[in-house]
Design a protein around this motif. Sequence first.
Motif, PDB file in Angstrom:
ATOM      1  N   ARG A 177       0.835  -1.203   0.000  1.00 24.88           N
ATOM      2  CA  ARG A 177       0.000   0.000   0.000  1.00 24.88           C
ATOM      3  C   ARG A 177       0.873   1.257   0.000  1.00 24.88           C
ATOM      4  NH1 ARG A 177      -3.278  -0.898   4.510  1.00 24.88           N
ATOM      5  NH2 ARG A 177      -4.401  -2.437   3.303  1.00 24.88           N
ATOM      6  N   ARG A 178       1.919   1.258   0.806  1.00 29.31           N
ATOM      7  CA  ARG A 178       2.822   2.434   0.830  1.00 29.31           C
ATOM      8  C   ARG A 178       3.462   2.647  -0.535  1.00 29.31           C
ATOM      9  NH1 ARG A 178       6.065   1.318   6.432  1.00 29.31           N
ATOM     10  NH2 ARG A 178       4.344   1.763   7.837  1.00 29.31           N
ATOM     11  N   MET A 179       3.931   1.572  -1.130  1.00 25.78           N
ATOM     12  CA  MET A 179       4.570   1.707  -2.455  1.00 25.78           C
ATOM     13  C   MET A 179       3.548   2.189  -3.486  1.00 25.78           C
ATOM     14  SD  MET A 179       7.055  -1.622  -2.480  1.00 25.78           S
ATOM     15  CE  MET A 179       7.533  -1.393  -4.146  1.00 25.78           C
ATOM     16  N   TRP A 180       2.312   1.703  -3.401  1.00 25.49           N
ATOM     17  CA  TRP A 180       1.277   2.125  -4.330  1.00 25.49           C
ATOM     18  C   TRP A 180       1.021   3.621  -4.199  1.00 25.49           C
ATOM     19  CZ3 TRP A 180      -3.852   3.866  -3.711  1.00 25.49           C
ATOM     20  CH2 TRP A 180      -4.632   3.853  -4.869  1.00 25.49           C
ATOM     21  N   TRP A 181       0.933   4.114  -2.928  1.00 25.08           N
ATOM     22  CA  TRP A 181       0.723   5.550  -2.740  1.00 25.08           C
ATOM     23  C   TRP A 181       1.895   6.360  -3.265  1.00 25.08           C
ATOM     24  CZ3 TRP A 181      -3.411   8.156  -2.510  1.00 25.08           C
ATOM     25  CH2 TRP A 181      -4.550   7.632  -1.905  1.00 25.08           C
ATOM     26  N   LYS A 182       3.113   5.865  -3.051  1.00 21.75           N
ATOM     27  CA  LYS A 182       4.283   6.581  -3.585  1.00 21.75           C
ATOM     28  C   LYS A 182       4.200   6.640  -5.103  1.00 21.75           C
ATOM     29  CE  LYS A 182       7.736   5.725  -0.011  1.00 21.75           C
ATOM     30  NZ  LYS A 182       9.017   5.102   0.304  1.00 21.75           N
ATOM     31  N   HIS A 183       3.824   5.544  -5.707  1.00 27.14           N
ATOM     32  CA  HIS A 183       3.705   5.500  -7.161  1.00 27.14           C
ATOM     33  C   HIS A 183       2.614   6.460  -7.648  1.00 27.14           C
ATOM     34  CE1 HIS A 183       4.068   3.795 -11.143  1.00 27.14           C
ATOM     35  NE2 HIS A 183       2.750   3.558 -11.165  1.00 27.14           N
ATOM     36  N   ILE A 184       1.461   6.446  -6.945  1.00 25.89           N
ATOM     37  CA  ILE A 184       0.364   7.350  -7.305  1.00 25.89           C
ATOM     38  C   ILE A 184       0.813   8.811  -7.159  1.00 25.89           C
ATOM     39  CG2 ILE A 184      -1.934   8.164  -6.572  1.00 25.89           C
ATOM     40  CD1 ILE A 184      -2.034   5.628  -8.208  1.00 25.89           C
ATOM     41  N   LYS A 185       1.554   9.104  -6.087  1.00 22.61           N
ATOM     42  CA  LYS A 185       2.036  10.471  -5.877  1.00 22.61           C
ATOM     43  C   LYS A 185       2.947  10.886  -7.020  1.00 22.61           C
ATOM     44  CE  LYS A 185       1.882  10.395  -0.816  1.00 22.61           C
ATOM     45  NZ  LYS A 185       2.686  10.331   0.405  1.00 22.61           N
ATOM     46  N   LYS A 186       3.834   9.963  -7.429  1.00 24.96           N
ATOM     47  CA  LYS A 186       4.729  10.297  -8.551  1.00 24.96           C
ATOM     48  C   LYS A 186       3.918  10.550  -9.814  1.00 24.96           C
ATOM     49  CE  LYS A 186       8.761   7.742  -6.945  1.00 24.96           C
ATOM     50  NZ  LYS A 186       9.606   6.575  -7.155  1.00 24.96           N
TER      51      LYS A 186
END
Length: 169
Positions: free
Chosen positions: A136-145
């Motif tokens: 989930r954290r990686m997904w949010w980081k990806h979405i933020k990028k």
Amino acid sequence: MQFQIFVYHTLSVDGITYLCASDNALDTITPAAFLKNVSESLLRNPLMSQEHFSPSNAAAADFQQVLGKYMMKYNKSQDDSSISTLRSQVTDVKNVMTQNIDKILESEERLNIFTARTDNLQITAEESQKTRTIWRRMWWKHIKKILIIPVAVLLSVIIILLSTNVIPT
């Protein structure tokens, strides 16, 4: 007043019924052997070969001696039989206890396996939760990028266009 309890044993051979009483309810082997020996001794008696047996006093006295001999023999062996009966019962109890201990050990082994599996499932569940949290954290980081880069590019383009007066202010 105390009553003596007897167990009666019978044996029927060639129409003659033999009977004896025993005060040991647990022992059935000794009375059966006694009755068998008495019947065989009586049947070996030459008077029994007559078609119509009617015991004379001489035959009765002779048979009383035979009967007394067997009674002494089996009463003496009954003490030994009581000890062997007790030994047999102790052996039976020992075997049952051994089987129960084996069952308890098997049950404990199965319980240990079950506990280990439960622990493994708990660890797997915790690891799965951690993996989901990391994903989930990686997904949010990806979405933020994905969101920040286009917004930054769009803002940069707007600023450039505003500074060059392509877009009137």
